[in-house]
Design a protein around this motif. Structure first.
Motif, PDB file in Angstrom:
ATOM      1  N   LYS B  47       1.146   5.658  -3.418  1.00 26.18           N
ATOM      2  CA  LYS B  47       1.556   4.396  -4.041  1.00 26.18           C
ATOM      3  C   LYS B  47       0.461   3.342  -3.953  1.00 26.18           C
ATOM      4  CE  LYS B  47       6.424   5.140  -3.037  1.00 26.18           C
ATOM      5  NZ  LYS B  47       7.297   4.939  -1.866  1.00 26.18           N
ATOM      6  N   ASN B  48      -0.751   3.746  -3.561  1.00 25.13           N
ATOM      7  CA  ASN B  48      -1.865   2.803  -3.478  1.00 25.13           C
ATOM      8  C   ASN B  48      -1.618   1.685  -2.464  1.00 25.13           C
ATOM      9  OD1 ASN B  48      -4.133   3.401  -5.431  1.00 25.13           O
ATOM     10  ND2 ASN B  48      -2.391   3.553  -6.811  1.00 25.13           N
ATOM     11  N   ASP B  49      -0.786   1.912  -1.439  1.00 28.17           N
ATOM     12  CA  ASP B  49      -0.475   0.849  -0.478  1.00 28.17           C
ATOM     13  C   ASP B  49      -1.710   0.413   0.296  1.00 28.17           C
ATOM     14  OD1 ASP B  49       2.179   0.818  -1.204  1.00 28.17           O
ATOM     15  OD2 ASP B  49       2.747   2.336   0.276  1.00 28.17           O
ATOM     16  N   ALA B  50      -2.316   1.367   1.021  1.00 25.95           N
ATOM     17  CA  ALA B  50      -3.512   1.037   1.785  1.00 25.95           C
ATOM     18  C   ALA B  50      -4.659   0.688   0.843  1.00 25.95           C
ATOM     19  CB  ALA B  50      -3.894   2.205   2.686  1.00 25.95           C
ATOM     20  N   ILE B  51      -4.749   1.434  -0.255  1.00 22.14           N
ATOM     21  CA  ILE B  51      -5.834   1.198  -1.220  1.00 22.14           C
ATOM     22  C   ILE B  51      -5.771  -0.236  -1.729  1.00 22.14           C
ATOM     23  CG2 ILE B  51      -6.685   1.871  -3.513  1.00 22.14           C
ATOM     24  CD1 ILE B  51      -5.631   4.766  -2.774  1.00 22.14           C
ATOM     25  N   ARG B  52      -4.540  -0.750  -1.965  1.00 21.74           N
ATOM     26  CA  ARG B  52      -4.385  -2.128  -2.436  1.00 21.74           C
ATOM     27  C   ARG B  52      -4.725  -3.115  -1.331  1.00 21.74           C
ATOM     28  NH1 ARG B  52       0.418  -1.695  -4.106  1.00 21.74           N
ATOM     29  NH2 ARG B  52      -0.209  -0.690  -6.042  1.00 21.74           N
ATOM     30  N   SER B  53      -4.275  -2.845  -0.112  1.00 24.81           N
ATOM     31  CA  SER B  53      -4.526  -3.832   0.938  1.00 24.81           C
ATOM     32  C   SER B  53      -6.016  -3.874   1.323  1.00 24.81           C
ATOM     33  CB  SER B  53      -3.636  -3.578   2.166  1.00 24.81           C
ATOM     34  OG  SER B  53      -3.971  -2.361   2.772  1.00 24.81           O
ATOM     35  N   TYR B  54      -6.771  -2.843   0.955  1.00 26.59           N
ATOM     36  CA  TYR B  54      -8.228  -2.881   1.160  1.00 26.59           C
ATOM     37  C   TYR B  54      -8.955  -3.326  -0.127  1.00 26.59           C
ATOM     38  CZ  TYR B  54      -7.966  -0.805   5.796  1.00 26.59           C
ATOM     39  OH  TYR B  54      -7.719  -0.599   7.134  1.00 26.59           O
ATOM     40  N   ASP B  55      -8.186  -3.746  -1.138  1.00 23.21           N
ATOM     41  CA  ASP B  55      -8.715  -4.191  -2.431  1.00 23.21           C
ATOM     42  C   ASP B  55      -9.656  -3.154  -3.068  1.00 23.21           C
ATOM     43  OD1 ASP B  55      -8.986  -5.837  -4.621  1.00 23.21           O
ATOM     44  OD2 ASP B  55     -10.685  -6.955  -3.792  1.00 23.21           O
ATOM     45  N   LEU B  56      -9.186  -1.924  -3.134  1.00 25.49           N
ATOM     46  CA  LEU B  56     -10.017  -0.851  -3.677  1.00 25.49           C
ATOM     47  C   LEU B  56      -9.386  -0.197  -4.902  1.00 25.49           C
ATOM     48  CD1 LEU B  56     -10.894   0.866  -0.273  1.00 25.49           C
ATOM     49  CD2 LEU B  56     -12.304  -0.745  -1.561  1.00 25.49           C
ATOM     50  N   VAL B  57      -8.342  -0.841  -5.476  1.00 27.48           N
ATOM     51  CA  VAL B  57      -7.666  -0.214  -6.616  1.00 27.48           C
ATOM     52  C   VAL B  57      -8.601  -0.195  -7.820  1.00 27.48           C
ATOM     53  CG1 VAL B  57      -5.717  -0.343  -8.224  1.00 27.48           C
ATOM     54  CG2 VAL B  57      -5.391  -0.957  -5.812  1.00 27.48           C
ATOM     55  N   HIS B  58      -8.788   0.984  -8.373  1.00 27.00           N
ATOM     56  CA  HIS B  58      -9.517   1.117  -9.634  1.00 27.00           C
ATOM     57  C   HIS B  58      -8.449   1.385 -10.694  1.00 27.00           C
ATOM     58  CE1 HIS B  58     -13.343   2.793 -11.776  1.00 27.00           C
ATOM     59  NE2 HIS B  58     -12.691   1.899 -12.479  1.00 27.00           N
ATOM     60  N   ALA B  59      -8.022   0.286 -11.355  1.00 22.95           N
ATOM     61  CA  ALA B  59      -6.868   0.366 -12.246  1.00 22.95           C
ATOM     62  C   ALA B  59      -7.126   1.319 -13.400  1.00 22.95           C
ATOM     63  CB  ALA B  59      -6.530  -1.026 -12.766  1.00 22.95           C
ATOM     64  N   GLY B  60      -6.189   2.233 -13.603  1.00 19.41           N
ATOM     65  CA  GLY B  60      -6.235   3.112 -14.769  1.00 19.41           C
ATOM     66  C   GLY B  60      -7.350   4.137 -14.790  1.00 19.41           C
ATOM     67  N   ALA B  61      -8.038   4.325 -13.683  1.00 19.39           N
ATOM     68  CA  ALA B  61      -9.199   5.222 -13.699  1.00 19.39           C
ATOM     69  C   ALA B  61      -8.831   6.676 -13.441  1.00 19.39           C
ATOM     70  CB  ALA B  61     -10.228   4.757 -12.669  1.00 19.39           C
ATOM     71  N   GLY B  62      -7.583   6.914 -13.043  1.00 23.56           N
ATOM     72  CA  GLY B  62      -7.171   8.282 -12.765  1.00 23.56           C
ATOM     73  C   GLY B  62      -6.659   8.994 -14.006  1.00 23.56           C
ATOM     74  N   GLU B  63      -6.225  10.207 -13.809  1.00 20.00           N
ATOM     75  CA  GLU B  63      -5.687  11.006 -14.909  1.00 20.00           C
ATOM     76  C   GLU B  63      -4.470  10.311 -15.491  1.00 20.00           C
ATOM     77  OE1 GLU B  63      -4.432  15.657 -15.650  1.00 20.00           O
ATOM     78  OE2 GLU B  63      -4.458  14.827 -13.653  1.00 20.00           O
ATOM     79  N   GLY B  65      -4.279   7.444 -16.874  1.00 17.09           N
ATOM     80  CA  GLY B  65      -4.280   6.011 -16.630  1.00 17.09           C
ATOM     81  C   GLY B  65      -3.698   5.602 -15.296  1.00 17.09           C
ATOM     82  N   LYS B  66      -3.647   6.553 -14.352  1.00 17.72           N
ATOM     83  CA  LYS B  66      -3.121   6.273 -13.015  1.00 17.72           C
ATOM     84  C   LYS B  66      -4.099   5.386 -12.230  1.00 17.72           C
ATOM     85  CE  LYS B  66      -2.639   9.761  -9.888  1.00 17.72           C
ATOM     86  NZ  LYS B  66      -2.102  10.989  -9.282  1.00 17.72           N
ATOM     87  N   ASP B  67      -3.546   4.512 -11.382  1.00 16.27           N
ATOM     88  CA  ASP B  67      -4.412   3.711 -10.508  1.00 16.27           C
ATOM     89  C   ASP B  67      -4.879   4.591  -9.345  1.00 16.27           C
ATOM     90  OD1 ASP B  67      -3.860   1.613 -12.119  1.00 16.27           O
ATOM     91  OD2 ASP B  67      -2.598   0.519 -10.699  1.00 16.27           O
ATOM     92  N   ILE B  68      -6.172   4.524  -9.046  1.00 19.66           N
ATOM     93  CA  ILE B  68      -6.719   5.319  -7.941  1.00 19.66           C
ATOM     94  C   ILE B  68      -7.643   4.438  -7.105  1.00 19.66           C
ATOM     95  CG2 ILE B  68      -6.557   7.512  -9.167  1.00 19.66           C
ATOM     96  CD1 ILE B  68      -9.575   7.252  -9.722  1.00 19.66           C
ATOM     97  N   ALA B  69      -8.196   4.998  -6.036  1.00 15.92           N
ATOM     98  CA  ALA B  69      -9.138   4.243  -5.206  1.00 15.92           C
ATOM     99  C   ALA B  69     -10.539   4.373  -5.769  1.00 15.92           C
ATOM    100  CB  ALA B  69      -9.115   4.777  -3.776  1.00 15.92           C
ATOM    101  N   ARG B  70     -11.309   3.270  -5.690  1.00 12.72           N
ATOM    102  CA  ARG B  70     -12.742   3.389  -5.952  1.00 12.72           C
ATOM    103  C   ARG B  70     -13.342   3.916  -4.660  1.00 12.72           C
ATOM    104  NH1 ARG B  70     -17.057   0.538  -4.586  1.00 12.72           N
ATOM    105  NH2 ARG B  70     -17.088  -1.398  -5.779  1.00 12.72           N
ATOM    106  N   PRO B  71     -14.479   4.612  -4.702  1.00 12.44           N
ATOM    107  CA  PRO B  71     -15.053   5.131  -3.468  1.00 12.44           C
ATOM    108  C   PRO B  71     -15.501   3.987  -2.552  1.00 12.44           C
ATOM    109  CG  PRO B  71     -16.164   6.050  -5.416  1.00 12.44           C
ATOM    110  CD  PRO B  71     -15.286   4.947  -5.887  1.00 12.44           C
ATOM    111  N   ALA B  72     -15.201   4.115  -1.250  1.00 10.80           N
ATOM    112  CA  ALA B  72     -15.618   3.106  -0.272  1.00 10.80           C
ATOM    113  C   ALA B  72     -15.510   3.689   1.127  1.00 10.80           C
ATOM    114  CB  ALA B  72     -14.747   1.860  -0.384  1.00 10.80           C
ATOM    115  N   GLU B  73     -16.351   3.192   2.036  1.00  7.97           N
ATOM    116  CA  GLU B  73     -16.271   3.630   3.429  1.00  7.97           C
ATOM    117  C   GLU B  73     -16.243   2.410   4.350  1.00  7.97           C
ATOM    118  OE1 GLU B  73     -19.040   4.808   1.562  1.00  7.97           O
ATOM    119  OE2 GLU B  73     -18.233   6.764   0.992  1.00  7.97           O
ATOM    120  N   PHE B  74     -15.414   2.510   5.397  1.00  8.15           N
ATOM    121  CA  PHE B  74     -15.296   1.439   6.401  1.00  8.15           C
ATOM    122  C   PHE B  74     -15.394   2.065   7.779  1.00  8.15           C
ATOM    123  CE2 PHE B  74     -12.941   0.087   2.720  1.00  8.15           C
ATOM    124  CZ  PHE B  74     -13.201  -1.267   2.599  1.00  8.15           C
ATOM    125  N   LEU B  75     -16.180   1.436   8.647  1.00  7.13           N
ATOM    126  CA  LEU B  75     -16.215   1.851  10.041  1.00  7.13           C
ATOM    127  C   LEU B  75     -15.477   0.795  10.850  1.00  7.13           C
ATOM    128  CD1 LEU B  75     -17.308   4.004  11.977  1.00  7.13           C
ATOM    129  CD2 LEU B  75     -19.321   2.568  12.297  1.00  7.13           C
TER     130      LEU B  75
END
Lengths: 158, 110
Positions: B47-63, B65-75
């Motif tokens: 449901k993009n919960d964590a992805i949204r709270s890290y502001d990483l939603v790539h709207a419509g980029a999935g199969e 038009g699904k919202d997916i995460a853009r690539p990112a890494e956090f330590l």
């Protein structure tokens, strides 16, 4: 004897340069996507593909020069044009995908920054078990307390 | 991911736990892990919960038009503070293991 002479003239007539250019263009794109993608230095910028493409352009030029030389017949010109354009299309699409479309990413201005607290979450793992960030931060690694968690967000494979 | 798996021992020996997150279902993710031989933690954020709270939603980029995460890494350190961020500007360019291990040196000092 007659047959082999015929074959030889056919090979001489065959515009192999243009086909070789097409194969080089294809090879550049395919080897990048399936081989060099695993080597960060070659993945970050498609040097290998550009090498293949430079060679492809050379053969493309030779192929076109041959196809459009004085005295060549029309079918040869048409065939060479089609194969040549395909080679150019492969190279163009590849460069577009790797150098331009790959940059269409959201800015993520509100992503957590260094020094901020990472937002907490709880998500299912591959067995459906809920795992939270605080658990990941505290569960021991090989018997030792963890120093940190590396979160890797990826697009998924759908 | 392959480079993370390959260097899993180096990460774990400095106390770092890699965790991968995407919108794939747990089943899809399990298939991926089995096929590719990944042994570290993979989480499913359908449901993009964590992805949204890290502001990483790539709207419509999935199969489809699904919202997916853009690539990112956090330590993140063990107290929950972000120590290093990598927001790539190019989909093909990801954090290299040696970059991450270098960044992890700030954790050693703690």
């Amino acid at each position: 004897m007659k047959g082999s002479v015929l074959k030889l003239t056919m090979f001489k007539k065959f515009n192999w340069q243009i086909w070789f250019a097409f194969l080089l263009a294809l090879a550049g794109a395919v080897t990048y996507a399936f081989v060099f993608i695993d080597y960060p230095a070659l993945r970050d910028f498609p040097w290998t593909a550009l090498g293949f493409f430079a060679l492809a352009l050379g053969f493309l030029f030779a192929g076109f020069a041959r196809a459009f030389a004085v005295g060549t017949r029309l079918p040869g010109k048409i065939a060479a044009s089609i194969v040549g354009l395909l080679a150019l299309a492969v190279m163009g699409l590849f460069l577009f995908a790797v150098l331009i479309a790959a940059r269409w990413l959201p800015e993520s201005k509100n992503a957590p920054q260094v020094g901020q607290t990472a937002p907490e979450f709880s998500l299912p793992d591959i067995n459906g078990k809920q795992v939270s960030l605080s658990e990941l931060r505290s569960a021991p690694i090989k018997g030792n307390p963890p120093k940190g968690v590396l979160l890797i967000f990826y697009r998924g494979y759908w | 991911m392959r480079s993370i798996e390959k260097n899993l021992n180096s990460f774990e020996s400095v106390g770092i736990r890699p965790v991968a997150i995407s919108v794939d279902t747990p089943e899809e993710t399990r298939d991926l892990c089995q096929k590719a031989g990944y042994t570290f933690t993979f989480l499913s954020d359908q449901k993009n919960d964590a992805i949204r709270s890290y502001d990483l939603v790539h709207a419509g980029a999935g199969e489809g038009g699904k919202d997916i995460a853009r690539p990112a890494e956090f330590l993140i350190d063990s107290s929950g503070v972000v120590k290093w961020v990598n927001l790539t500007e190019n989909y093909w360019v990801r954090a290299r293991p040696e970059q991450i291990l270098e960044a992890a040196k700030v954790l050693e000092a703690e």
